[in-house]
Write an enzyme that holds these catalytic residues in place. Structure first.
Site, PDB file in Angstrom:
ATOM      1  N   LEU A   1      31.011  62.347  42.403  1.00 24.38           N
ATOM      2  CA  LEU A   1      31.275  63.699  42.899  1.00 24.38           C
ATOM      3  C   LEU A   1      30.191  64.119  43.886  1.00 24.38           C
ATOM      4  CD1 LEU A   1      32.391  65.762  39.741  1.00 24.38           C
ATOM      5  CD2 LEU A   1      33.800  64.561  41.397  1.00 24.38           C
ATOM      6  N   VAL A  55      43.359  53.210  46.322  1.00 20.84           N
ATOM      7  CA  VAL A  55      42.130  52.661  45.755  1.00 20.84           C
ATOM      8  C   VAL A  55      42.416  51.381  44.962  1.00 20.84           C
ATOM      9  CG1 VAL A  55      40.312  53.091  44.068  1.00 20.84           C
ATOM     10  CG2 VAL A  55      40.885  54.836  45.752  1.00 20.84           C
ATOM     11  N   CYS A  62      39.942  63.071  48.578  1.00 20.65           N
ATOM     12  CA  CYS A  62      38.764  63.196  47.718  1.00 20.65           C
ATOM     13  C   CYS A  62      37.866  64.394  47.959  1.00 20.65           C
ATOM     14  CB  CYS A  62      37.922  61.930  47.843  1.00 20.65           C
ATOM     15  SG  CYS A  62      38.639  60.557  46.950  1.00 20.65           S
ATOM     16  N   PHE A  63      37.517  64.678  49.214  1.00 20.98           N
ATOM     17  CA  PHE A  63      36.442  65.654  49.453  1.00 20.98           C
ATOM     18  C   PHE A  63      36.708  67.005  48.789  1.00 20.98           C
ATOM     19  CE2 PHE A  63      34.241  63.915  53.542  1.00 20.98           C
ATOM     20  CZ  PHE A  63      33.838  62.810  52.818  1.00 20.98           C
TER      21      PHE A  63
HETATM   22  C1  UDX Z   1      43.201  57.620  43.002  1.00 22.33           C
HETATM   23  C2  UDX Z   1      42.686  59.015  42.628  1.00 22.33           C
HETATM   24  O1  UDX Z   1      43.502  59.991  43.254  1.00 22.33           O
HETATM   25  C3  UDX Z   1      41.278  59.263  43.051  1.00 22.33           C
HETATM   26  O2  UDX Z   1      40.787  60.393  42.371  1.00 22.33           O
HETATM   27  C4  UDX Z   1      40.391  58.133  42.711  1.00 22.33           C
HETATM   28  O3  UDX Z   1      39.130  58.311  43.289  1.00 22.33           O
HETATM   29  C5  UDX Z   1      40.979  56.805  43.073  1.00 22.33           C
HETATM   30  O4  UDX Z   1      42.293  56.675  42.589  1.00 22.33           O
HETATM   31  P1  UDX Z   1      44.505  56.765  45.122  1.00 22.33           P
HETATM   32  O5  UDX Z   1      44.503  55.315  44.778  1.00 22.33           O
HETATM   33  O6  UDX Z   1      44.291  57.131  46.542  1.00 22.33           O
HETATM   34  O7  UDX Z   1      43.360  57.553  44.386  1.00 22.33           O
HETATM   35  O8  UDX Z   1      45.791  57.469  44.500  1.00 22.33           O
HETATM   36  P2  UDX Z   1      47.321  57.102  44.727  1.00 22.33           P
HETATM   37  O9  UDX Z   1      47.504  56.418  46.029  1.00 22.33           O
HETATM   38  O10 UDX Z   1      48.075  58.354  44.420  1.00 22.33           O
HETATM   39  O11 UDX Z   1      47.616  56.020  43.596  1.00 22.33           O
HETATM   40  C6  UDX Z   1      47.738  56.275  42.247  1.00 22.33           C
HETATM   41  C7  UDX Z   1      48.867  55.412  41.690  1.00 22.33           C
HETATM   42  O12 UDX Z   1      48.867  55.527  40.272  1.00 22.33           O
HETATM   43  C8  UDX Z   1      50.263  55.796  42.161  1.00 22.33           C
HETATM   44  O13 UDX Z   1      50.872  54.704  42.796  1.00 22.33           O
HETATM   45  C9  UDX Z   1      51.002  56.190  40.867  1.00 22.33           C
HETATM   46  O14 UDX Z   1      52.359  55.827  40.871  1.00 22.33           O
HETATM   47  C10 UDX Z   1      50.209  55.445  39.824  1.00 22.33           C
HETATM   48  N1  UDX Z   1      50.315  56.018  38.465  1.00 22.33           N
HETATM   49  C11 UDX Z   1      50.082  57.328  38.249  1.00 22.33           C
HETATM   50  C12 UDX Z   1      50.636  55.182  37.396  1.00 22.33           C
HETATM   51  O15 UDX Z   1      50.866  53.991  37.574  1.00 22.33           O
HETATM   52  N2  UDX Z   1      50.691  55.711  36.135  1.00 22.33           N
HETATM   53  C13 UDX Z   1      50.474  57.035  35.897  1.00 22.33           C
HETATM   54  O16 UDX Z   1      50.551  57.486  34.737  1.00 22.33           O
HETATM   55  C14 UDX Z   1      50.161  57.874  36.989  1.00 22.33           C
HETATM   56  C1  UDX Z   2      35.649  59.540  51.294  1.00 22.13           C
HETATM   57  C2  UDX Z   2      34.274  58.879  51.112  1.00 22.13           C
HETATM   58  O1  UDX Z   2      33.712  58.565  52.395  1.00 22.13           O
HETATM   59  C3  UDX Z   2      34.399  57.639  50.251  1.00 22.13           C
HETATM   60  O2  UDX Z   2      33.125  57.079  50.012  1.00 22.13           O
HETATM   61  C4  UDX Z   2      35.044  58.030  48.936  1.00 22.13           C
HETATM   62  O3  UDX Z   2      35.201  56.923  48.085  1.00 22.13           O
HETATM   63  C5  UDX Z   2      36.398  58.681  49.177  1.00 22.13           C
HETATM   64  O4  UDX Z   2      36.226  59.810  50.026  1.00 22.13           O
HETATM   65  P1  UDX Z   2      37.772  59.079  52.845  1.00 22.13           P
HETATM   66  O5  UDX Z   2      38.278  60.382  52.316  1.00 22.13           O
HETATM   67  O6  UDX Z   2      38.670  57.896  52.831  1.00 22.13           O
HETATM   68  O7  UDX Z   2      36.468  58.637  52.050  1.00 22.13           O
HETATM   69  O8  UDX Z   2      37.327  59.295  54.375  1.00 22.13           O
HETATM   70  P2  UDX Z   2      35.993  59.740  55.137  1.00 22.13           P
HETATM   71  O9  UDX Z   2      35.706  58.726  56.158  1.00 22.13           O
HETATM   72  O10 UDX Z   2      34.895  60.095  54.221  1.00 22.13           O
HETATM   73  O11 UDX Z   2      36.488  61.050  55.911  1.00 22.13           O
HETATM   74  C6  UDX Z   2      36.856  62.242  55.240  1.00 22.13           C
HETATM   75  C7  UDX Z   2      37.243  63.314  56.224  1.00 22.13           C
HETATM   76  O12 UDX Z   2      36.113  63.807  56.932  1.00 22.13           O
HETATM   77  C8  UDX Z   2      38.239  62.860  57.287  1.00 22.13           C
HETATM   78  O13 UDX Z   2      39.226  63.852  57.496  1.00 22.13           O
HETATM   79  C9  UDX Z   2      37.373  62.692  58.508  1.00 22.13           C
HETATM   80  O14 UDX Z   2      38.093  62.827  59.697  1.00 22.13           O
HETATM   81  C10 UDX Z   2      36.368  63.819  58.322  1.00 22.13           C
HETATM   82  N1  UDX Z   2      35.110  63.609  59.059  1.00 22.13           N
HETATM   83  C11 UDX Z   2      34.308  62.555  58.752  1.00 22.13           C
HETATM   84  C12 UDX Z   2      34.738  64.496  60.071  1.00 22.13           C
HETATM   85  O15 UDX Z   2      35.455  65.462  60.355  1.00 22.13           O
HETATM   86  N2  UDX Z   2      33.570  64.282  60.731  1.00 22.13           N
HETATM   87  C13 UDX Z   2      32.740  63.238  60.448  1.00 22.13           C
HETATM   88  O16 UDX Z   2      31.688  63.117  61.092  1.00 22.13           O
HETATM   89  C14 UDX Z   2      33.128  62.350  59.426  1.00 22.13           C
END
Ligand code: UDX
Ligand code: UDX
Length: 463
Positions: free
Chosen positions: A222, A14, A277-278
């Site tokens: 959420l 993200v 996330c889901f």
């Molecule tokens: C994260 C959250 O999991 C999700 O709930 C939110 O919606 C978006 O941010 P994501 O970016 O996918 O999602 O997580 P991740 O790829 O695990 O990245 C988090 C990063 O934070 C890691 O690279 C980790 O090293 C870093 N981190 C974690 C810090 O720099 N400091 C900390 O104390 C903990």
């Molecule tokens: C989701 C939300 O879409 C996004 O807005 C939020 O910020 C983070 O969580 P993401 O988890 O990256 O994004 O992927 P998404 O495209 O939502 O798919 C989630 C899961 O649902 C995947 O495993 C996908 O394969 C599955 N999926 C999706 C299905 O099985 N059927 C569908 O029709 C759509």
């Protein structure tokens, strides 16, 4: 009011893409992304843009344009906090694996650590933005920590949840359906909202920037994920019925999706949803409802996750049943390990759970995924703690060529909907497999009649 410098703690799926797009669209703004993981930062700084730590279509181009200009990746967290007028928190918030709320509540230890560090380091007023998905009312805790451990300066908290989906992150960031900003109703709260709004308004039409109070913003994130996941579970909940009655889930989905009140998106039947996330967000919602004594609401939402677990188990069971009740020592190939196409992210991918169940039955799993490394697959499986690491390594092997992967296999399971699978030479794959050759298409991705005419025994989901 405009500001000159922002930073983001967390260079993950993200934080990385979001800050890259903000930097590209705001050349006057200095954007620093920091992370405690030095390897990750080194990969973000890598000269070869193909080596970025995250695979996301279009990301390399955006990073290539902004990095070194006004976009910086660094491990110097304190320095970045000190310099920035606005700090985004984008660290991970996994489901708790211990203590109260184990298996449901969000683990906020990293968010709290960030708040404490911001409080310790800051010497001037800051706007702190929650980017990570957080349980409703988290802002209150962050504010408490900032106000009570800080150096007497003013902190304003905003909630700006992310709606990007992996695999389409750049597209979603460049043309979002909406940007959501939650803040406090006070004068300073409204000013802070304006500052963040100005950053997005450089490329997002103002009518698409929604502002709310903090709690509505936190809960909307959420809720958005719970609704999306609910659609997937709803369509998956009908797949078994289709299989028993002769209805076809793809036809049903098309038929209902043309009703504009229902809409056509998120109606693809599958092996079950995955992603970071889901499940986490729904469990979070369930936990919050339960802690407020709202048991019916909690049970209602929990069913979305229960259905998803059932869909994964059902898929594994179907494979065993079709292969004459035993898969011991049989080779079963997975095409795809990522939780969806166009990403190397495997968090909560159905592949992990399906592999685990088949390995319980002593199947040999051979995986081909265009973007996921062998190391990642092993660590996903080891994380489940079902068996020892050497045992997992014995049962799960990875291939870099799909045609090699299928050699001698009894069955092939499509787990991820990668486009390239549709272009394969399926006759060659058939020739390489043991007979009878089964395909379990967990995404209804392939052409059933073409495969059946080659000789495959094809099983889709819900058809
Ligand atoms: C994260 C959250 O999991 C999700 O709930 C939110 O919606 C978006 O941010 P994501 O970016 O996918 O999602 O997580 P991740 O790829 O695990 O990245 C988090 C990063 O934070 C890691 O690279 C980790 O090293 C870093 N981190 C974690 C810090 O720099 N400091 C900390 O104390 C903990
Ligand atoms: C989701 C939300 O879409 C996004 O807005 C939020 O910020 C983070 O969580 P993401 O988890 O990256 O994004 O992927 P998404 O495209 O939502 O798919 C989630 C899961 O649902 C995947 O495993 C996908 O394969 C599955 N999926 C999706 C299905 O099985 N059927 C569908 O029709 C759509």
């Amino acid at each position: 009011m405009k500001i000159k410098s922002i930073c983001c703690i967390g260079a993950g799926y993200v934080g990385g893409p979001t800050m890259s797009v903000i930097a590209q669209k705001n050349p006057q703004l200095k954007v620093t992304v920091v992370d405690i993981n030095a390897d990750r930062i080194a990969a973000w700084n890598c000269k070869d843009l193909a080596q970025l730590p995250i695979f996301e279509p279009g990301l390399d181009k955006v990073v290539g344009e902004a990095r070194g200009q006004n976009l910086f990746f660094s491990t110097e967290v304190d320095k970045a906090i000190d310099e920035a007028e606005m700090i985004f928190i984008s660290v991970n918030t996994p489901t708790k694996t211990y203590g109260a709320g184990k298996g449901m509540a969000a683990d906020l230890q990293y968010v709290e650590l960030c708040a404490r560090q911001i409080a310790k380091v800051s010497k001037s007023d800051k706007i702190v933005v929650e980017k990570s998905t957080l349980p409703v009312k988290t802002a209150e805790a962050i504010k408490d920590i900032l106000d009570n451990t800080g150096n007497g300066i003013h902190f304003e908290i905003l909630s700006n949840p992310e709606f990007l989906a992996e695999g389409t992150a750049i597209q979603d960031l460049e043309a979002p359906d909406r940007v959501l900003i939650g803040g406090e109703p006070t004068e300073t709260g409204q000013e802070a909202i304006e500052v963040l709004k100005n950053i997005y308004a450089t490329w997002v039409p103002e009518s698409q920037i929604i502002t709310t109070n903090l709690w509505s913003s936190e809960l909307s994130k959420l809720t958005a994920n719970a609704f999306l996941a609910q659609r997937v579970s709803s369509i998956n909940a009908l797949t078994e019925l289709c299989e028993k009655t002769g209805a076809n889930i793809t036809e049903v989905a098309n038929a209902i999706g043309t009703d504009s009140r229902i809409g056509s998106k998120f109606l693809n039947a599958s092996v079950g949803f995955g992603g970071s996330c889901f499940q986490k967000d729904i469990l979070n919602l369930v936990y919050i409802c339960k802690s407020l004594g709202l048991n019916q609401a909690a049970d209602y939402w929990e069913q979305v996750v229960i259905m998803n677990n059932h869909q994964r188990t059902r898929f594994a069971n179907q494979i065993v049943k079709a292969l004459y009740g035993t898969v011991a020592d049989k080779k079963i190939v997975f095409f795809g390990w990522a939780f969806k196409k166009n990403t190397n992210d495997t968090r909560e991918s159905a592949a992990i759970y399906i592999a685990d169940k088949l390995i319980e039955e002593h199947a040999q799993i051979q995986v081909y995924d265009p973007k996921v490394t062998a190391l990642q697959m092993q660590s996903d499986l080891n994380y489940l703690n079902s068996r020892s690491e050497p045992e997992n390594a014995k049962y799960l092997t990875t291939h870099s060529d799909p045609y090699d992967a299928v050699a001698g296999a009894h069955a092939l399971a499509i787990i991820t909907e990668w486009d390239e699978f549709k272009t394969y030479d399926w006759r060659k794959i058939y020739d390489n497999m043991s007979k009878p050759a089964f395909i379990f298409d967990g995404r209804n991705l392939l052409n059933r009649s073409a495969l059946e005419s080659i000789g495959f025994l094809y099983r889709g989901i819900g058809q």
